[in-house]
Design an enzyme around this catalytic site. Structure first.
Site: not given
Length: 292
Positions: A67, A69, A132, A158
């Site tokens: 991804a 990120t 995002y 997280w």
């Protein structure tokens, strides 16, 4: 329940990523032939080379842990974020459908706006506040539009764990170097240990789950609470000062509350995720033991 022994899995991001490396390890524990890939192995955005690769390997499972990120940078690099977070999942979804493989795609708590004050379920209204989050949500929706039932979308959050630098590791490094740290206290989420996430993902595979699932460790924390717990557990003498998000202005807006509800996961697998505090201690005392 399906038997995983002898199956073959391709893990995009499996040789370098924080989650991908833990997933590769967990798959091998379950006697799955795991093929971890980095973007150096082939260009996942080149549909022709990707197609050729999957036709050669014929995997039973495709895991996408790749991804874009960099949340703030994505505000300026919308096209790059869109390519990795939206275009790539769609390419993989089409390939999975063509080859009758199962696609496991990882998404994020950033698909929510953070306006809620109780944990988000899979059916809650999405409303991302950042590029995002918007590109990740777009990836989810376009995957579902393919109308292929063998797609599992896992929303998580997280992440911390072995193999790659993460928030917890960075905080411990700073705490050793400084007498005090200021950490944001008004963003609350679900800290998640990548080996646990990998184990829970395998449980969903065995249960033949499809669709969207929230998968995180139990409990909630602010960044300040997560940092404080890590520093205290590590026995480092460093004073933590809670500060508001406004103390660290950023380009992208983050959800102030993005705790994820895992009751659907528990219903399907029979597993209640363990608390992030327990998982954090495993990370500190097992994975980072040489750092103490």
């Amino acid at each position: 329940m399906i038997e995983l022994k002898g199956k073959k899995a391709v893990i995009l991001g499996g040789s370098t990523g924080l989650l991908g490396q833990s997933l590769t390890e967990e798959l091998r524990k379950n006697d799955v032939t795991a093929i971890p890939l980095s973007r150096n192995d082939f260009d996942p955005l080149n549909e022709q080379s990707t197609t050729a690769f999957f036709e050669r390997e014929e995997p039973d499972f495709i895991f996408n842990t790749i991804a874009y990120t960099m949340v703030d940078q994505a505000e300026d690099e919308k096209n790059k974020a869109h390519l990795l977070n939206t275009t790539l999942p769609v390419i993989l979804g089409r390939l999975a459908k063509k080859h009758q493989a199962k696609l496991i795609h990882f998404s994020t708590d950033f698909v929510f706006d953070g306006k809620k004050d109780s944990p988000y379920t899979e059916t809650d209204k999405t409303n991302p506040k950042s590029v995002y989050g918007a590109t990740k949500l777009d990836g989810e929706e376009k995957l579902l539009d393919i109308e292929y039932e063998n797609i599992l979308i896992i929303r998580t959050a997280w992440l911390f764990g072995p193999y790659k630098t993460n928030f917890v590791q960075k905080i411990l490094k700073f705490a050793r170097e400084k007498d005090f740290l200021s950490i944001v206290h008004d963003q609350t989420g679900s800290p998640t240990y990548t080996p646990d996430l990998s184990e829970y993902t395998i449980a969903l595979l065995k249960a033949e789950a499809n669709g969207i699932f929230n998968v995180v460790n139990s409990g909630k924390a602010s960044w300040c609470e997560l940092a404080t717990e890590a520093i205290n557990c590590a026995g480092i003498n460093c004073l933590i000062t809670p500060v508001p998000t406004s103390s660290y202005p950023s380009k992208a807006e983050r959800p102030s509350y993005s705790v994820l509800d895992t009751s659907k996961f528990t219903e399907v697998t029979g597993i209640t995720p363990r608390s992030w505090v327990q998982a954090l201690r495993d990370y500190l005392y097992k994975d980072l033991q040489n750092d103490f």
